[in-house]
Design a protein around this motif. Structure first.
Motif, PDB file in Angstrom:
ATOM      1  N   ALA A  71     -77.158  80.099  38.717  1.00 32.58           N
ATOM      2  CA  ALA A  71     -78.598  80.200  38.477  1.00 32.58           C
ATOM      3  C   ALA A  71     -79.377  79.363  39.483  1.00 32.58           C
ATOM      4  O   ALA A  71     -80.441  79.767  39.968  1.00 32.58           O
ATOM      5  CB  ALA A  71     -78.913  79.755  37.053  1.00 32.58           C
ATOM      6  N   GLU A  72     -78.849  78.176  39.838  1.00 25.65           N
ATOM      7  CA  GLU A  72     -79.510  77.321  40.823  1.00 25.65           C
ATOM      8  C   GLU A  72     -79.544  77.963  42.205  1.00 25.65           C
ATOM      9  O   GLU A  72     -80.402  77.637  43.026  1.00 25.65           O
ATOM     10  CB  GLU A  72     -78.801  75.963  40.904  1.00 25.65           C
ATOM     11  CG  GLU A  72     -78.996  75.103  39.660  1.00 25.65           C
ATOM     12  CD  GLU A  72     -78.175  73.824  39.713  1.00 25.65           C
ATOM     13  OE1 GLU A  72     -77.478  73.596  40.738  1.00 25.65           O
ATOM     14  OE2 GLU A  72     -78.224  73.047  38.734  1.00 25.65           O
ATOM     15  N   ASN A  73     -78.644  78.880  42.437  1.00 32.48           N
ATOM     16  CA  ASN A  73     -78.578  79.568  43.729  1.00 32.48           C
ATOM     17  C   ASN A  73     -79.144  80.985  43.677  1.00 32.48           C
ATOM     18  O   ASN A  73     -78.830  81.818  44.525  1.00 32.48           O
ATOM     19  CB  ASN A  73     -77.127  79.596  44.237  1.00 32.48           C
ATOM     20  CG  ASN A  73     -76.661  78.255  44.762  1.00 32.48           C
ATOM     21  OD1 ASN A  73     -76.860  77.935  45.927  1.00 32.48           O
ATOM     22  ND2 ASN A  73     -76.042  77.459  43.888  1.00 32.48           N
ATOM     23  N   GLY A  74     -79.954  81.268  42.653  1.00 34.30           N
ATOM     24  CA  GLY A  74     -80.652  82.554  42.579  1.00 34.30           C
ATOM     25  C   GLY A  74     -79.917  83.645  41.842  1.00 34.30           C
ATOM     26  O   GLY A  74     -80.366  84.801  41.844  1.00 34.30           O
ATOM     27  N   LEU A  75     -78.793  83.326  41.192  1.00 32.26           N
ATOM     28  CA  LEU A  75     -78.026  84.339  40.463  1.00 32.26           C
ATOM     29  C   LEU A  75     -78.354  84.249  38.974  1.00 32.26           C
ATOM     30  O   LEU A  75     -77.831  83.378  38.267  1.00 32.26           O
ATOM     31  CB  LEU A  75     -76.521  84.134  40.677  1.00 32.26           C
ATOM     32  CG  LEU A  75     -75.980  84.376  42.085  1.00 32.26           C
ATOM     33  CD1 LEU A  75     -74.539  83.884  42.190  1.00 32.26           C
ATOM     34  CD2 LEU A  75     -76.042  85.849  42.443  1.00 32.26           C
ATOM     35  N   ASP A  76     -79.239  85.122  38.496  1.00 36.77           N
ATOM     36  CA  ASP A  76     -79.485  85.147  37.058  1.00 36.77           C
ATOM     37  C   ASP A  76     -78.291  85.829  36.383  1.00 36.77           C
ATOM     38  O   ASP A  76     -77.298  86.173  37.036  1.00 36.77           O
ATOM     39  CB  ASP A  76     -80.799  85.851  36.737  1.00 36.77           C
ATOM     40  CG  ASP A  76     -80.821  87.324  37.150  1.00 36.77           C
ATOM     41  OD1 ASP A  76     -79.755  87.855  37.520  1.00 36.77           O
ATOM     42  OD2 ASP A  76     -81.905  87.937  37.106  1.00 36.77           O
ATOM     43  N   ALA A 132     -71.262  86.699  46.893  1.00 39.84           N
ATOM     44  CA  ALA A 132     -72.498  87.144  46.248  1.00 39.84           C
ATOM     45  C   ALA A 132     -73.595  87.379  47.282  1.00 39.84           C
ATOM     46  O   ALA A 132     -74.363  88.349  47.200  1.00 39.84           O
ATOM     47  CB  ALA A 132     -72.951  86.119  45.216  1.00 39.84           C
ATOM     48  N   LYS A 133     -73.686  86.510  48.275  1.00 33.60           N
ATOM     49  CA  LYS A 133     -74.720  86.660  49.302  1.00 33.60           C
ATOM     50  C   LYS A 133     -74.410  87.813  50.254  1.00 33.60           C
ATOM     51  O   LYS A 133     -75.316  88.350  50.891  1.00 33.60           O
ATOM     52  CB  LYS A 133     -74.871  85.352  50.086  1.00 33.60           C
ATOM     53  CG  LYS A 133     -75.526  84.253  49.258  1.00 33.60           C
ATOM     54  CD  LYS A 133     -75.712  82.975  50.047  1.00 33.60           C
ATOM     55  CE  LYS A 133     -76.449  81.926  49.209  1.00 33.60           C
ATOM     56  NZ  LYS A 133     -76.644  80.657  49.961  1.00 33.60           N
ATOM     57  N   GLN A 134     -73.141  88.182  50.331  1.00 33.12           N
ATOM     58  CA  GLN A 134     -72.785  89.354  51.144  1.00 33.12           C
ATOM     59  C   GLN A 134     -73.213  90.649  50.451  1.00 33.12           C
ATOM     60  O   GLN A 134     -73.701  91.573  51.096  1.00 33.12           O
ATOM     61  CB  GLN A 134     -71.276  89.374  51.416  1.00 33.12           C
ATOM     62  CG  GLN A 134     -70.819  88.365  52.454  1.00 33.12           C
ATOM     63  CD  GLN A 134     -69.312  88.430  52.659  1.00 33.12           C
ATOM     64  OE1 GLN A 134     -68.535  88.181  51.737  1.00 33.12           O
ATOM     65  NE2 GLN A 134     -68.889  88.769  53.871  1.00 33.12           N
ATOM     66  N   ILE A 135     -73.037  90.708  49.132  1.00 40.93           N
ATOM     67  CA  ILE A 135     -73.397  91.949  48.434  1.00 40.93           C
ATOM     68  C   ILE A 135     -74.866  91.955  48.029  1.00 40.93           C
ATOM     69  O   ILE A 135     -75.445  93.015  47.807  1.00 40.93           O
ATOM     70  CB  ILE A 135     -72.493  92.213  47.203  1.00 40.93           C
ATOM     71  CG1 ILE A 135     -72.706  91.151  46.120  1.00 40.93           C
ATOM     72  CG2 ILE A 135     -71.031  92.288  47.612  1.00 40.93           C
ATOM     73  CD1 ILE A 135     -72.064  91.511  44.793  1.00 40.93           C
ATOM     74  N   PHE A 136     -75.486  90.774  47.930  1.00 38.26           N
ATOM     75  CA  PHE A 136     -76.926  90.661  47.659  1.00 38.26           C
ATOM     76  C   PHE A 136     -77.567  89.865  48.791  1.00 38.26           C
ATOM     77  O   PHE A 136     -77.874  88.672  48.640  1.00 38.26           O
ATOM     78  CB  PHE A 136     -77.187  89.971  46.321  1.00 38.26           C
ATOM     79  CG  PHE A 136     -76.722  90.738  45.115  1.00 38.26           C
ATOM     80  CD1 PHE A 136     -77.261  91.984  44.814  1.00 38.26           C
ATOM     81  CD2 PHE A 136     -75.737  90.229  44.270  1.00 38.26           C
ATOM     82  CE1 PHE A 136     -76.844  92.698  43.696  1.00 38.26           C
ATOM     83  CE2 PHE A 136     -75.307  90.935  43.161  1.00 38.26           C
ATOM     84  CZ  PHE A 136     -75.856  92.177  42.870  1.00 38.26           C
ATOM     85  N   PRO A 137     -77.764  90.493  49.943  1.00 44.64           N
ATOM     86  CA  PRO A 137     -78.276  89.747  51.109  1.00 44.64           C
ATOM     87  C   PRO A 137     -79.656  89.147  50.882  1.00 44.64           C
ATOM     88  O   PRO A 137     -80.043  88.205  51.571  1.00 44.64           O
ATOM     89  CB  PRO A 137     -78.304  90.802  52.221  1.00 44.64           C
ATOM     90  CG  PRO A 137     -78.286  92.121  51.531  1.00 44.64           C
ATOM     91  CD  PRO A 137     -77.522  91.908  50.271  1.00 44.64           C
ATOM     92  N   MET A 138     -80.409  89.672  49.918  1.00 41.25           N
ATOM     93  CA  MET A 138     -81.748  89.133  49.664  1.00 41.25           C
ATOM     94  C   MET A 138     -81.697  87.693  49.152  1.00 41.25           C
ATOM     95  O   MET A 138     -82.677  86.959  49.260  1.00 41.25           O
ATOM     96  CB  MET A 138     -82.508  90.023  48.684  1.00 41.25           C
ATOM     97  CG  MET A 138     -81.910  90.216  47.308  1.00 41.25           C
ATOM     98  SD  MET A 138     -80.471  91.319  47.282  1.00 41.25           S
ATOM     99  CE  MET A 138     -81.173  92.880  47.739  1.00 41.25           C
ATOM    100  N   LEU A 139     -80.541  87.246  48.604  1.00 43.05           N
ATOM    101  CA  LEU A 139     -80.438  85.874  48.104  1.00 43.05           C
ATOM    102  C   LEU A 139     -80.605  84.859  49.231  1.00 43.05           C
ATOM    103  O   LEU A 139     -81.109  83.754  49.014  1.00 43.05           O
ATOM    104  CB  LEU A 139     -79.083  85.665  47.417  1.00 43.05           C
ATOM    105  CG  LEU A 139     -78.833  86.475  46.138  1.00 43.05           C
ATOM    106  CD1 LEU A 139     -77.411  86.273  45.656  1.00 43.05           C
ATOM    107  CD2 LEU A 139     -79.828  86.076  45.058  1.00 43.05           C
ATOM    108  N   ASP A 140     -80.176  85.233  50.422  1.00 42.05           N
ATOM    109  CA  ASP A 140     -80.227  84.317  51.562  1.00 42.05           C
ATOM    110  C   ASP A 140     -81.593  84.281  52.231  1.00 42.05           C
ATOM    111  O   ASP A 140     -81.839  83.408  53.066  1.00 42.05           O
ATOM    112  CB  ASP A 140     -79.169  84.722  52.599  1.00 42.05           C
ATOM    113  CG  ASP A 140     -78.109  83.645  52.770  1.00 42.05           C
ATOM    114  OD1 ASP A 140     -78.295  82.561  52.187  1.00 42.05           O
ATOM    115  OD2 ASP A 140     -77.118  83.897  53.478  1.00 42.05           O
TER     116      ASP A 140
END
Length: 771
Positions: A71-76, A132-140
């Motif tokens: 969650a702290e890294n944008g993963l709800d 997670a950041k590879q499959i959801f690039p918007m997190l980065d």
């Protein structure tokens, strides 16, 4: 959050939580094996036991500390779950993973159950987050995406306009008050000027007036550019549809017509762009007084003051105390306003049956046909003295109308979420339409307005007496540049998904809203499988077409496919596709198809303006479009004959398709069929249906009207039985549904239709009456 809903107001520097349901994961292929990494991992440790790996991965997923870190890294919760499923699948299906991940997994599996742990499942988090950041690039790049979609300072988008001090003059008044006339006089006297209107008809009218007054003026619409000068030199004046106005060209005077449309859910962005972005020394704004406060607030943010000039109606307008009630009471100069093309068919047929001629105007008719019908109605020497029209007459046509007669005071509308609703017309709409009666300078010095049915008249008076609610917000729309920047950060996302994420993240202040983008997304999804670069794809998705017309949508798809193959769309290709030349229509279905073909020609011309090399035959297409316009005019002039032909050719039972009064109150499927520009396949049956309903009403068997405006929103909802009772129309299909409903209710004991108790009760009541 729906993609079509307005973005909520920004709260200072606070950012909105993204709607993660819009984040589509990018698929990652498992490792295929045979790589050097596999050898290193296995040589340093040992081959992985996939059973043990799976157990430890599931432990990792259940750890509260890991969920908190996510969650702290944008993963709800939603993204965390999707990322884990993908991470687990990647590891379990890969024959090789990176050496560092292999070693960590081995240490965790080997240390399980031992006192001295070699590794802990928490050690997987960095690898999980990387996946997670590879499959959801918007997190980065969430911060960058939020900056791109920050729409809180639209005035800053137009530096050229901010570099000059503009004089803003608001000409406020009702229809037929002379407000636009005064603005146009200043436009004509200026050294250079631009007129921005909502319709091609209005732009064409100013184009004609300017050149007739010896003021050279060009015409620019989405489909064409007409030069006043024979050598194609740009004239100092231009009349354009508002979407086509240039925010880079300097002018002495600019006129923005119908400013209240800045609140339009679909097109409002074009008025906002013109108001904030036009580079003119004087900006003359014309429209309803309801927009004054918003325009003043918007101009305050640009440091510009607004001078308001108020106008009163030039001729009196009277709301009559009696309804028309029968078409036998029609008089020369009457205009019956309908909110359905089906009602147009019904009423024009009934007028013709009384030995009268009528002109017909509705939204999907080509502009040339509308003008010809208006000319026919206005001509004092023409026997045509009655007009039957939709609310398309509210703008763009000069008509000599004595009396406006509302056939109904409810109409289908699209709300801010893109959903169809049936509601009473607004005060603004009623005033705009009613104001067409008694136009200044016409043969009628006074205008009158009434309704077809007595029950509607009280409600119409109530609507007209209400104050027009103030315009609260101005529309905005993502620009191609903003979408390109989004695509740079999210290269694997579809255009439809990019737009969804943009709207989800966008921030606007209280004076703005994000326009409805459902039509854009519809086209984006339709052509997603066709390989196009982003800019071309964006242009195709902004094409002005009605998505309820299958033939036009299919044509756009073929245009895009051939465009992607770099094959020019030639005149011959278009003729083959549309089966040109076309004959005059023999029935309503053929007339509706001709209107669709006209829209296809419009689409070609619109694209040719943007891709000249790929749509090279604009001149030839414009020529055959004019011929098609003449063919459609023939059909409209003979519309009652087409209705009779449709009626005689229709299959038995087709007259029981749709109610005349509320054609959109059934279901969304019905709504798509009977919209103002409905599909050709259903046109014949619909016209016959309305004819039958209209004849029923003439025999005073029409359904009871609603008693108050508050009841209107609920009209057409509730049980099928209630709808049938209110509308007074029964079809075979609905009868079957009703029978099923009765059976269900009888089984549940809710109403007990046909039960012995009811029979006994009815027999007692009958007995009492006999006594």
């Amino acid at each position: 959050a729906s993609s079509s809903s307005s973005a909520s107001s920004g709260d200072g520097g606070a950012s909105r939580a993204p709607d993660t349901s819009l984040f589509v994961p990018v698929p990652l292929k498992p490792g295929l094996g045979g790589a050097a990494e596999e050898d290193v991992g296995a040589e340093l440790t040992r081959p992985l036991d996939k059973g043990e790996v799976l157990k430890n991965l599931n432990k990792f997923y259940k750890r509260k500390e890991i969920q908190r870190l996510g969650a702290e890294n944008g993963l709800d919760a939603r993204l965390f779950h999707q990322a884990f499923i993908s991470f687990r699948k990647y590891i379990m299906e890969s024959s090789s993973v990176s050496a560092d991940l292999h070693i960590i997994l081995n240490d965790i599996c080997c240390g399980a159950g031992k006192i001295f742990l070699l590794g802990h499942v928490d050690d997987l988090f960095p690898f999980f987050l990387r996946h997670a950041k590879q499959i959801f690039p918007m997190l980065d790049c969430m911060d960058d995406l939020r900056k791109i979609s920050d729409l809180r300072l639209p005035p800053n988008w137009y530096p050229d306009a901010r570099a000059i001090q503009r004089k803003i003059i608001f000409h406020a008044g009702p229809t037929n008050s002379g407000k636009t006339y005064h603005a146009i006089q200043r436009f004509l006297s200026a050294k250079s000027g631009i007129y921005c209107g909502p319709l091609k008809l209005l732009a064409h009218e100013i184009f004609q007036k300017s050149n007739d007054a010896n003021v050279p003026c060009d015409l620019v619409t989405g489909e064409e550019r007409v030069y006043a000068n024979e050598d194609a030199r740009q004239a100092p004046h231009v009349a354009c549809t508002i979407e086509m106005c240039s925010t880079n060209t300097p002018y002495e005077v600019a006129v923005i017509d119908e400013i209240q449309m800045i609140r339009d859910p679909a097109r409002g962005w074009a008025w906002t762009r013109a108001l904030l972005g036009l580079c003119a020394e004087e900006i003359h704004i014309c429209g309803e007084p309801a927009a004054i406060d918003l325009v003043t607030e918007l101009m305050y943010t640009t440091g510009e003051e607004v001078e308001v000039r108020n106008y009163e109606r030039l001729t009196p307008l009277t709301v009559l105390d009696h309804a028309l009630e029968s078409l036998d009471n029609l008089r020369p100069g009457d205009c019956i306003v309908c909110f359905s093309k089906n009602d147009i068919y019904s009423i024009s047929r009934q007028i013709e049956a009384r030995g009268l001629e009528c002109a017909v105007i509705y939204g999907s008719l080509p502009p040339g046909t509308k003008l010809e019908q208006a000319k026919k109605f206005n001509d004092p020497d023409d026997p045509c003295k009655i007009l039957v029209a939709t609310d398309a007459i509210g703008m763009g046509l000069n008509l000599c109308i004595r009396r406006i007669i509302f056939n109904s005071i409810v109409k289908p509308t699209v709300n801010e979420k893109g959903e169809k609703e049936i509601d009473s017309i607004t005060t603004s709409q009623a005033l705009q339409i009613a104001g067409r009666a008694g136009r200044f300078g016409s043969s009628f010095k006074q205008g009158e307005v009434t309704t077809m049915h007595r029950d509607d008249l009280v409600q119409l008076k109530e609507i007209l007496s209400e104050a027009v609610p103030p315009v609260k917000a101005a529309g905005l729309h993502p620009t191609p540049e903003q979408i390109e920047m989004f695509a740079y950060h999210l290269p694997d996302a579809t255009l439809s998904n990019l737009i969804d994420i943009f709207v989800s993240l966008s921030q606007v202040d209280g004076m703005y809203f994000v326009c409805n983008i459902d039509d854009f997304k519809f086209l984006a999804d339709m052509i997603q499988h066709i390989p196009l670069n982003l800019r071309s794809r964006y242009v195709f998705c902004t094409a002005p077409l009605n998505r309820k017309e299958p033939f036009v949508c299919t044509t756009l798809l073929k245009f895009a496919r051939q465009f992607s193959r770099n094959e020019p769309l030639t005149f011959d290709w278009l003729c083959r596709h549309t089966k040109w030349p076309l004959a005059a229509p023999k029935n309503i279905k053929e007339l509706v198809h001709l209107e669709a073909v006209h829209d296809v020609f419009d689409l070609y011309l619109w694209l040719s303006y943007r891709f000249m090399d790929m749509f090279p035959d604009a001149v030839l297409v414009r020529d055959i479009q004019k011929k098609l316009d003449d063919i459609i005019q023939i059909g409209v002039c003979n519309i009652t004959k087409l209705i009779r032909a449709s009626q005689s050719a229709a299959a038995p039972g087709t007259a029981e398709v749709v109610s005349e009064d509320f054609p959109l109150s059934r279901t969304k499927k019905d709504a798509s069929v009977v919209s103002d520009r409905h599909g050709a396949a259903s046109a014949e049956a619909l016209s016959v249906a309305v004819e039958a309903a209209g004849l029923r009403r003439e025999k005073n068997l029409r359904p009871s009207r609603l008693g108050s405006r508050q009841d209107l929103k609920s009209y057409g909802r509730g049980s099928l039985a209630n709808r049938l009772l209110r509308e007074g129309l029964l079809t075979q299909e609905m009868l079957r549904q009703l029978e099923s409903e009765w059976q269900d209710q009888h089984r549940n004991g809710r109403y007990g239709f046909g039960s012995k108790r009811d029979d006994q009760h009815r027999s007692k009541e009958t007995g009492k009456k006999r006594k």
